[in-house]
Design a protein around this motif. Structure first.
Motif, mmCIF file in Angstrom:
data_model
loop_
_atom_site.group_PDB
_atom_site.id
_atom_site.type_symbol
_atom_site.label_atom_id
_atom_site.label_comp_id
_atom_site.label_asym_id
_atom_site.label_seq_id
_atom_site.Cartn_x
_atom_site.Cartn_y
_atom_site.Cartn_z
ATOM 1 N N PRO A 1 -8.627 1.420 13.045
ATOM 2 C CA PRO A 1 -8.130 1.218 11.676
ATOM 3 C C PRO A 1 -9.142 1.672 10.631
ATOM 4 C CG PRO A 1 -8.779 -0.862 12.662
ATOM 5 C CD PRO A 1 -8.833 0.149 13.750
ATOM 6 N N ALA A 2 -8.614 2.295 9.563
ATOM 7 C CA ALA A 2 -9.488 2.911 8.562
ATOM 8 C C ALA A 2 -9.815 1.997 7.391
ATOM 9 C CB ALA A 2 -8.836 4.198 8.045
ATOM 10 N N THR A 3 -9.031 0.951 7.164
ATOM 11 C CA THR A 3 -9.231 0.066 6.022
ATOM 12 C C THR A 3 -8.985 -1.370 6.459
ATOM 13 O OG1 THR A 3 -6.919 0.051 5.287
ATOM 14 C CG2 THR A 3 -8.317 1.884 4.503
ATOM 15 N N PRO A 4 -9.400 -2.348 5.653
ATOM 16 C CA PRO A 4 -9.123 -3.749 5.999
ATOM 17 C C PRO A 4 -7.642 -4.038 6.205
ATOM 18 C CG PRO A 4 -10.807 -3.660 4.311
ATOM 19 C CD PRO A 4 -10.313 -2.242 4.480
ATOM 20 N N VAL A 5 -6.778 -3.476 5.366
ATOM 21 C CA VAL A 5 -5.344 -3.719 5.523
ATOM 22 C C VAL A 5 -4.865 -3.223 6.890
ATOM 23 C CG1 VAL A 5 -3.039 -3.038 4.726
ATOM 24 C CG2 VAL A 5 -4.758 -3.776 3.074
ATOM 25 N N PHE A 6 -5.304 -2.041 7.270
ATOM 26 C CA PHE A 6 -4.884 -1.512 8.572
ATOM 27 C C PHE A 6 -5.550 -2.245 9.726
ATOM 28 C CE2 PHE A 6 -3.322 2.047 6.044
ATOM 29 C CZ PHE A 6 -2.102 2.288 6.677
ATOM 30 N N LEU A 7 -6.704 -2.827 9.496
ATOM 31 C CA LEU A 7 -7.333 -3.657 10.524
ATOM 32 C C LEU A 7 -6.478 -4.900 10.782
ATOM 33 C CD1 LEU A 7 -9.611 -4.537 12.419
ATOM 34 C CD2 LEU A 7 -10.864 -5.380 10.400
ATOM 35 N N ALA A 8 -6.064 -5.562 9.717
ATOM 36 C CA ALA A 8 -5.203 -6.741 9.866
ATOM 37 C C ALA A 8 -3.853 -6.353 10.457
ATOM 38 C CB ALA A 8 -5.017 -7.426 8.516
ATOM 39 N N GLU B 1 9.179 3.853 9.707
ATOM 40 C CA GLU B 1 10.446 3.845 8.977
ATOM 41 C C GLU B 1 10.253 3.385 7.534
ATOM 42 O OE1 GLU B 1 13.762 4.491 9.377
ATOM 43 O OE2 GLU B 1 13.440 5.473 11.290
ATOM 44 N N ILE B 2 9.383 2.401 7.339
ATOM 45 C CA ILE B 2 9.110 1.934 5.975
ATOM 46 C C ILE B 2 8.518 3.064 5.137
ATOM 47 C CG2 ILE B 2 7.712 0.342 4.586
ATOM 48 C CD1 ILE B 2 7.977 -1.641 6.987
ATOM 49 N N ILE B 3 7.586 3.804 5.722
ATOM 50 C CA ILE B 3 7.005 4.950 5.004
ATOM 51 C C ILE B 3 8.081 5.970 4.664
ATOM 52 C CG2 ILE B 3 5.388 6.888 5.171
ATOM 53 C CD1 ILE B 3 3.617 5.093 6.938
ATOM 54 N N GLN C 1 0.830 -1.199 0.000
ATOM 55 C CA GLN C 1 0.000 0.000 0.000
ATOM 56 C C GLN C 1 0.869 1.255 0.000
ATOM 57 O OE1 GLN C 1 -3.104 1.041 3.266
ATOM 58 N NE2 GLN C 1 -4.205 -0.049 1.641
ATOM 59 N N CYS C 2 2.001 1.203 0.679
ATOM 60 C CA CYS C 2 2.936 2.328 0.646
ATOM 61 C C CYS C 2 3.394 2.598 -0.784
ATOM 62 C CB CYS C 2 4.149 2.044 1.531
ATOM 63 S SG CYS C 2 3.817 2.036 3.305
ATOM 64 N N ASP C 3 3.814 1.542 -1.479
ATOM 65 C CA ASP C 3 4.281 1.696 -2.860
ATOM 66 C C ASP C 3 3.160 2.171 -3.779
ATOM 67 O OD1 ASP C 3 6.827 0.900 -2.182
ATOM 68 O OD2 ASP C 3 6.505 -1.189 -2.733
ATOM 69 N N ASP D 1 -0.833 10.701 4.638
ATOM 70 C CA ASP D 1 -2.089 10.011 4.968
ATOM 71 C C ASP D 1 -1.822 8.617 5.530
ATOM 72 O OD1 ASP D 1 -3.519 12.206 4.108
ATOM 73 O OD2 ASP D 1 -3.991 11.378 2.138
ATOM 74 N N LEU D 2 -0.814 7.944 4.995
ATOM 75 C CA LEU D 2 -0.476 6.616 5.503
ATOM 76 C C LEU D 2 0.011 6.689 6.950
ATOM 77 C CD1 LEU D 2 1.336 4.870 2.521
ATOM 78 C CD2 LEU D 2 -0.780 4.151 3.598
ATOM 79 N N GLN D 3 0.801 7.713 7.264
ATOM 80 C CA GLN D 3 1.249 7.880 8.648
ATOM 81 C C GLN D 3 0.058 8.109 9.571
ATOM 82 O OE1 GLN D 3 4.062 7.259 9.914
ATOM 83 N NE2 GLN D 3 5.810 7.988 8.721
ATOM 84 N N VAL D 4 -0.909 8.880 9.092
ATOM 85 C CA VAL D 4 -2.127 9.129 9.889
ATOM 86 C C VAL D 4 -2.894 7.826 10.093
ATOM 87 C CG1 VAL D 4 -4.383 10.277 9.878
ATOM 88 C CG2 VAL D 4 -2.320 11.552 9.221
#
Length: 295
Positions: free
Chosen positions: A83-90, A107-109, A50-52, A70-73
């Motif tokens: 969590p705002a999305t399924p990926v962030f829920l997992a 750090e990845i971001i 998702q970062c990429d 937005d990803l950091q948020v």
């Protein structure tokens, strides 16, 4: 609001599908893990993907940087239990289960962000910091999922990540150049007498070969250190990093055997069947006891 088990399973299934669809080398190694750890690694990979993707899909540099903000948020919200999305829920569930620091994902971001603002690296110290963020930290995330007891394992996980990213850099010289990026350290290019003008012209000469051989030898050194991670892991977790490291090491073998012919259109890679065989061998070997390992 409480999350239902069905929502959580859907979120993990989404991460699994992303990994299966997008991962080129990663997926073959992950399937060697026990189901719970496999799900957790899928979540970590989906976050990285998702970062990429957030950067690739944005039209302007400003929009790309905004997408990373937005990803950091969203990452912070996930760690707050919102969590705002399924990926962030997992991801939130995985982070909670395996005690993964939020800073690892941040750090990845930042590593992805550096690709937007930095296209040259003066020396290996600069390049190493980049490789640490985009590869070694992913290894540290996975290490939390694999579970370990001795803190020395972290250093070896970092080195294995560096080895794999350096292999990517050697393999993808032409592709990176086409995107305006040169990851080969500038001082080392000067030392071996190879210029960016020659790189742009696709010149494969002795200086280029020696420059890439030097990068490959550095990667080999990190592979040797990185593989020392394996005895620190349980037999059920050991096969994943063993397979992943072996796949990348085999890619480096191919690059060396080609005479570092990485400037053409044909990208050096392994077939799916080759990766599957490597993963199967790593799984079988992981069932054998190694000194200092746990079951």
């Amino acid at each position: 609001m409480a999350t239902s088990s069905a929502e959580l399973e859907f979120a993990y299934a989404d991460c699994r599908n992303i990994t299966r669809r997008e991962a080129k080398n990663f997926y073959y190694a992950v399937v060697t893990l026990p189901p719970d750890k496999r799900k957790a690694v899928y979540a970590a990979y989906a976050f990285c993907r998702q970062c990429d993707d957030s950067v690739d899909e944005a039209a302007s540099p400003e929009a790309k940087l905004s997408a990373l903000t937005d990803l950091q948020v969203n990452l912070a919200l996930a760690y707050e239990g919102r969590p705002a999305t399924p990926v962030f829920l997992a991801l939130a569930d995985t982070a909670d289960r395996y005690d993964i620091p939020q800073e690892y994902f941040s750090e990845i971001i930042r590593g992805v962000e550096s690709d937007l603002v930095k296209t040259r690296y003066q020396d290996f110290d600069e390049l190493r910091e980049y490789c640490y963020r985009v590869a070694s930290v992913v290894g540290l995330v996975c290490l939390q999922i694999f579970e370990y007891r001795d803190p020395a394992a972290r250093d070896y996980a970092v080195d294995l990540g560096l080895a794999m990213q350096l292999t990517n850099i050697v393999r993808d010289v032409r592709e990176d150049w086409s995107m305006g990026r040169v990851y080969l350290p500038q001082d080392e290019m000067a030392r071996f007498g190879y210029t960016e003008e020659q790189l742009g012209a696709g010149i494969h000469n002795d200086a280029f070969v020696e420059l890439l051989r030097f990068q490959g030898q550095r990667a080999r050194s990190y592979f040797r250190s990185g593989f020392r991670l394996l005895p620190y892991l349980s037999r059920r977790s050991r096969a994943c990093p063993a397979a992943l490291g072996a796949i990348y090491s085999r890619v480096l073998d191919r690059i060396e055997a080609s005479g570092y012919d990485v400037l053409g259109e044909q990208r050096i890679a392994l077939s799916g069947s080759e990766k599957a065989r490597i993963a199967a061998r790593a799984w079988m070997a992981s069932m054998l006891s190694l000194p200092g390992s746990s079951s």
